[in-house]
Motif scaffolding. Structure first.
Motif, mmCIF file in Angstrom:
data_model
loop_
_atom_site.group_PDB
_atom_site.id
_atom_site.type_symbol
_atom_site.label_atom_id
_atom_site.label_comp_id
_atom_site.label_asym_id
_atom_site.label_seq_id
_atom_site.Cartn_x
_atom_site.Cartn_y
_atom_site.Cartn_z
ATOM 1 N N UNK A 144 44.680 -1.134 49.050
ATOM 2 C CA UNK A 144 43.132 -1.250 49.172
ATOM 3 C C UNK A 144 42.664 -2.723 49.317
ATOM 4 N N UNK A 145 41.700 -3.134 49.817
ATOM 5 C CA UNK A 145 40.854 -4.449 49.790
ATOM 6 C C UNK A 145 39.811 -4.376 48.449
ATOM 7 N N UNK A 146 39.734 -5.511 48.155
ATOM 8 C CA UNK A 146 38.781 -5.654 47.041
ATOM 9 C C UNK A 146 37.333 -6.068 47.597
ATOM 10 N N UNK A 147 36.288 -6.112 46.764
ATOM 11 C CA UNK A 147 35.032 -6.270 47.103
ATOM 12 C C UNK A 147 34.683 -7.763 47.490
ATOM 13 N N UNK A 148 35.798 -8.596 47.405
ATOM 14 C CA UNK A 148 35.548 -10.181 47.803
ATOM 15 C C UNK A 148 36.368 -10.245 49.010
ATOM 16 N N UNK A 149 36.756 -9.226 49.765
ATOM 17 C CA UNK A 149 37.357 -9.475 51.170
ATOM 18 C C UNK A 149 36.642 -8.872 52.048
ATOM 19 N N UNK A 150 35.942 -9.811 52.846
ATOM 20 C CA UNK A 150 35.103 -9.550 54.210
ATOM 21 C C UNK A 150 33.845 -8.479 53.674
ATOM 22 N N UNK A 294 38.935 -5.254 41.265
ATOM 23 C CA UNK A 294 37.999 -6.249 41.116
ATOM 24 C C UNK A 294 36.779 -5.182 41.792
ATOM 25 N N UNK A 295 35.640 -5.234 40.872
ATOM 26 C CA UNK A 295 34.509 -4.555 41.263
ATOM 27 C C UNK A 295 33.306 -5.458 40.879
ATOM 28 N N UNK A 296 32.323 -5.593 41.892
ATOM 29 C CA UNK A 296 31.087 -6.320 41.602
ATOM 30 C C UNK A 296 30.176 -5.583 41.109
ATOM 31 N N UNK A 297 29.267 -6.134 40.248
ATOM 32 C CA UNK A 297 28.188 -5.432 39.708
ATOM 33 C C UNK A 297 27.151 -6.425 39.202
ATOM 34 N N UNK A 317 26.600 -0.850 39.234
ATOM 35 C CA UNK A 317 27.521 -1.161 40.617
ATOM 36 C C UNK A 317 27.011 0.040 41.634
ATOM 37 N N UNK A 318 27.067 -0.708 42.832
ATOM 38 C CA UNK A 318 26.980 0.221 43.957
ATOM 39 C C UNK A 318 28.264 1.002 44.261
ATOM 40 N N UNK A 319 29.394 0.718 43.748
ATOM 41 C CA UNK A 319 30.524 1.303 44.384
ATOM 42 C C UNK A 319 30.846 2.556 43.711
ATOM 43 N N UNK A 320 31.629 3.421 44.476
ATOM 44 C CA UNK A 320 31.735 4.795 43.964
ATOM 45 C C UNK A 320 32.648 4.514 42.605
ATOM 46 N N UNK A 321 32.383 5.577 41.544
ATOM 47 C CA UNK A 321 32.855 5.551 40.157
ATOM 48 C C UNK A 321 34.085 5.928 39.992
ATOM 49 N N UNK A 322 34.731 6.452 41.177
ATOM 50 C CA UNK A 322 36.367 6.816 40.914
ATOM 51 C C UNK A 322 37.103 5.746 41.094
ATOM 52 N N UNK A 323 36.454 4.394 41.780
ATOM 53 C CA UNK A 323 37.361 3.526 41.773
ATOM 54 C C UNK A 323 37.277 2.624 40.389
ATOM 55 N N UNK A 324 36.544 3.191 39.356
ATOM 56 C CA UNK A 324 36.476 2.235 38.106
ATOM 57 C C UNK A 324 37.356 3.078 37.310
#
Length: 501
Positions: A144-150, A294-297, A317-324
């Protein structure tokens, strides 16, 4: 060699690239330091981190550094010093690996008998070599790519954020717990202290690591802490070590574990200042690969729900919670690569701010405990209300700030004093208070005075409280008896049984 590139294969170019020596002299191949200036100078960031840690450390012990909000900003990425270590050995024998060339059939041989069979064999060999090349660790680009990739929405801060995340990543580790042979929980943690003489290091993590929830109870905030649980620390080099519990604080939900370490560990820098809306990153590690998560928030101040602690801050954060999942105990990092909080609830994405951690860890180093005052109440800050409500309170009741009482524990001293839900607490011991974070910091400071007077845990102490009675519309100052404790504070709801006459 400011660009950091190396020339290889041409001795003349190697001599030209090894600046700093006499003309025609070869560069030594043992651990040469490359800098943009004097190779003996440290960067400002390295020197500052060393000096800050040394201020609090004994000759053999190093601690994580804490900084106030007025500390100078750290160096930019371009100003860092890197160590370039050259291999001492060279290839002893054999020809170099040939370049990978794609096969094809020349036009003049297209009709030659057997050419297609030869092409199929060559193509199979080419594909096998290509697969081998893509299996190299330098070519690993898979998910998986992190939020800091593209991630285009993070483009304005992407480079700064990468630098910040990588700066603190070496201090982020993984822990797992078990009861007997039954797995219990998984959490992340941060190196907090190292003692070089004793060959030990201390990990700061979430107390949820050893908490077992009762499956019959739906409330996610309940559960027993198993202090005797077996804890394994998963080190970044792939090895593991046993963790021994030093201290567990149930109210702040943090724990300290000691680990035997024969290698140096990376200690992070903490920043006591954090503000609402600030860009931050939540760091964790994958269960199996230990890859960085890595998760941005953004930091958010919110009114806590019924079972949440008043000192919580929130990671929005806008990312889905299952990634946390399983990131409890991981750090919240700002754009300077400094820790501004420790995750303590991956479900509601709450964290303990560094200003509270700072006081707690100082207390533990001095007194081997982390006490606070138990007030028997929970609060909401007036600052978190709608501006229309704040203006109305100011206009009609001359109240500009303070804490609104949300709950009063049954049988508490606060209940006996007549404090009720909806009243406003404007100050403690003559000092005005406007946020629950300020309150928590103040409660720990009062505990410092308590211990400086050689008083002990679980003693009672009187504090002066300025109360605005919302029902009678009047102010009064009262002495409230509180308990100095390092247990978790539970608010008991007032209930009574219905009887039939």
């Amino acid at each position: 060699n400011a660009g950091g590139q190396r020339t290889r294969g041409n001795p003349e170019k190697e001599r030209e690239a090894g600046g700093g020596g006499a003309q025609g002299e070869k560069m030594p191949k043992a651990c040469r330091r490359r800098t943009r200036g004097d190779p003996d100078l440290e960067t400002e960031r390295e020197a500052k981190k060393r000096s800050l840690a040394a201020e609090e450390a004994s000759p053999s012990a190093m601690f994580a550094a804490f900084e106030r909000g007025d500390a100078p900003q750290s160096e930019a990425k371009s100003e860092r010093v890197y160590d370039v270590v050259e291999s001492v050995t060279e290839e002893s024998s054999g020809s170099p690996i040939p370049l990978l060339h794609e096969t094809y059939i020349p036009d003049e041989l297209a009709s030659h008998p057997g050419i297609h069979h030869a092409f199929e064999l060559a193509e199979a060999k080419y594909n096998a070599e290509k697969d081998h090349r893509y299996a190299l660790f330098t070519m690993a680009r898979g998910p998986p790519h992190s939020c800091l990739f593209n991630e285009r929405r993070l483009l304005p801060i992407c480079e700064t954020a990468k630098d910040a995340v990588l700066l603190v990543s070496g201090s982020v580790i993984r822990l797992s717990s078990s009861l007997g042979r039954v797995p219990l929980n998984k959490c992340c943690g941060l190196w907090f202290q190292q003692d070089e003489e004793k060959k030990t290091a201390i990990v700061l993590t979430s107390a949820h690591l050893v908490r077992k929830q009762d499956p019959s109870v739906m409330n996610q905030w309940t559960g027993k802490y198993h202090r005797d649980a077996r804890v394994i620390v998963h080190l970044l080099d792939g090895t593991t070590a046993r963790g021994s519990l030093l201290y567990l604080q149930e109210h702040y939900e943090i724990a300290l574990y000691e680990v035997t370490m024969h290698k140096p560990v990376e200690l992070p820098t903490f920043n006591d200042t954090v503000h609402s809306g600030q860009d931050v990153f939540r760091l964790g590690r994958d269960d199996e690969s230990l890859d960085l998560k890595i998760t941005h928030g953004r930091v958010e101040y919110k009114i806590p729900v019924r079972h949440e602690r008043c000192h919580y801050l929130y990671f929005s954060s806008d990312e889905s919670r299952h990634r946390l999942l399983h990131d409890d105990g991981g750090p919240i990092v700002d754009l300077e690569g400094k820790v501004v909080g420790l995750v303590n609830n991956h479900i509601n994405e709450t964290f303990v701010p560094s200003c509270i951690l700072h006081k707690c860890l100082d207390f533990w180093r001095s007194f081997k405990c982390m006490p606070r005052l138990h007030l028997g109440m929970t609060f909401t800050s007036i600052n978190l209300l709608d501006p229309v409500c704040i203006e109305r309170m100011k206009r009609k009741h001359n109240i500009e700030s303070g804490l609104i009482v949300q709950q009063v524990s049954k049988g508490s001293y606060a209940e006996k004093l007549g404090i009720r839900k909806g009243d406003v607490i404007e100050g403690f011991n003559g000092k005005y208070v406007s946020t629950t974070i300020e309150l928590e910091s103040m409660l720990v400071d009062i505990c410092w005075d308590h211990f400086d007077q050689r008083n002990k845990l679980y003693a009672e102490k009187d504090v002066s409280v300025l109360i605005y009675n919302a029902a009678k519309l009047c102010r009064r100052t009262r002495n409230l008896t509180v308990v100095v404790s390092d247990f978790g504070e539970d608010i008991i709801e007032g209930t009574y049984a219905i009887t039939i006459e």
